[in-house]
Design a protein around this motif. Structure first.
Motif, mmCIF file in Angstrom:
data_model
loop_
_atom_site.group_PDB
_atom_site.id
_atom_site.type_symbol
_atom_site.label_atom_id
_atom_site.label_comp_id
_atom_site.label_asym_id
_atom_site.label_seq_id
_atom_site.Cartn_x
_atom_site.Cartn_y
_atom_site.Cartn_z
ATOM 1 N N ASN A 129 0.744 -1.203 -0.029
ATOM 2 C CA ASN A 129 -0.029 0.102 -0.144
ATOM 3 C C ASN A 129 0.951 1.117 0.090
ATOM 4 O OD1 ASN A 129 0.838 0.226 2.820
ATOM 5 N ND2 ASN A 129 -0.813 -0.699 3.318
ATOM 6 N N THR A 130 0.067 2.462 0.018
ATOM 7 C CA THR A 130 1.145 3.566 0.036
ATOM 8 C C THR A 130 2.003 3.562 1.079
ATOM 9 O OG1 THR A 130 -0.536 4.816 1.399
ATOM 10 C CG2 THR A 130 -0.692 4.973 -1.127
ATOM 11 N N ALA A 131 1.953 3.162 2.120
ATOM 12 C CA ALA A 131 2.990 3.235 3.389
ATOM 13 C C ALA A 131 3.974 2.273 3.098
ATOM 14 C CB ALA A 131 2.245 2.725 4.549
ATOM 15 N N ASN A 132 3.900 1.570 2.267
ATOM 16 C CA ASN A 132 5.155 0.482 1.707
ATOM 17 C C ASN A 132 5.809 0.890 0.372
ATOM 18 O OD1 ASN A 132 6.990 -1.602 2.072
ATOM 19 N ND2 ASN A 132 5.674 -3.123 1.446
ATOM 20 N N SER A 133 5.242 1.936 -0.139
ATOM 21 C CA SER A 133 5.652 2.390 -1.533
ATOM 22 C C SER A 133 6.901 3.234 -1.365
ATOM 23 C CB SER A 133 4.232 3.275 -2.209
ATOM 24 O OG SER A 133 4.788 3.664 -3.572
ATOM 25 N N ALA A 134 7.860 2.768 -2.048
ATOM 26 C CA ALA A 134 9.475 3.419 -1.920
ATOM 27 C C ALA A 134 9.526 4.232 -2.984
ATOM 28 C CB ALA A 134 10.315 2.269 -1.738
ATOM 29 N N ALA A 135 9.403 3.812 -4.399
ATOM 30 C CA ALA A 135 9.549 4.672 -5.398
ATOM 31 C C ALA A 135 8.784 4.043 -6.707
ATOM 32 C CB ALA A 135 11.029 4.343 -5.642
ATOM 33 N N ARG A 136 8.827 4.736 -7.818
ATOM 34 C CA ARG A 136 8.147 4.209 -8.945
ATOM 35 C C ARG A 136 9.194 3.967 -10.087
ATOM 36 N NH1 ARG A 136 2.756 4.820 -9.070
ATOM 37 N NH2 ARG A 136 1.729 6.177 -7.238
ATOM 38 N N VAL A 137 8.796 3.096 -10.843
ATOM 39 C CA VAL A 137 9.801 2.594 -12.116
ATOM 40 C C VAL A 137 8.826 2.959 -13.379
ATOM 41 C CG1 VAL A 137 11.620 1.405 -11.041
ATOM 42 C CG2 VAL A 137 9.399 0.255 -11.918
ATOM 43 N N TRP A 138 9.299 3.172 -14.353
ATOM 44 C CA TRP A 138 8.649 3.539 -15.689
ATOM 45 C C TRP A 138 9.130 2.444 -16.929
ATOM 46 C CZ3 TRP A 138 4.803 7.061 -15.078
ATOM 47 C CH2 TRP A 138 5.086 8.133 -14.124
ATOM 48 N N HIS A 139 8.331 2.498 -17.848
ATOM 49 C CA HIS A 139 8.590 1.503 -19.202
ATOM 50 C C HIS A 139 9.781 1.841 -19.400
ATOM 51 C CE1 HIS A 139 7.414 -1.152 -22.009
ATOM 52 N NE2 HIS A 139 7.606 -0.322 -23.054
#
Length: 86
Positions: A15-25
């Protein structure tokens, strides 16, 4: 455009509390190991897995849910990657 969220831990709810970063295609990720006993994730097609891949990211060692790999790539990853030490 969509991004995938990376997690801090494969053992905490995704969930958002465990969301560290984002990666893209087309982002290049380096996998280091995997765990098969993380939190089970269900995707939009109702497929499940508890496999998580630890990756090196510019923000450190983070986790990609295995459900976000194509099934043949997930099988290959778990064949060639070592199991992460707990």
């Amino acid at each position: 455009m969509c991004a995938l969220s990376l997690a801090y831990s494969p053992y905490r709810p995704y969930n958002t509390a465990n969301s560290a970063a984002r990666v893209w295609h087309h982002d290049l990720l380096q996998a280091t190991c995997f765990v098969a006993n993380g939190v089970t994730i269900t995707d939009e097609n109702l497929k499940h897995t508890s496999i998580w891949i630890r990756i090196t990211h510019h923000e450190g060692q983070l986790w990609l849910p295995g459900i976000r790999l194509r099934p043949d790539h997930l099988t290959q990853a778990t064949t060639v990657l070592p199991t992460c030490s707990q």
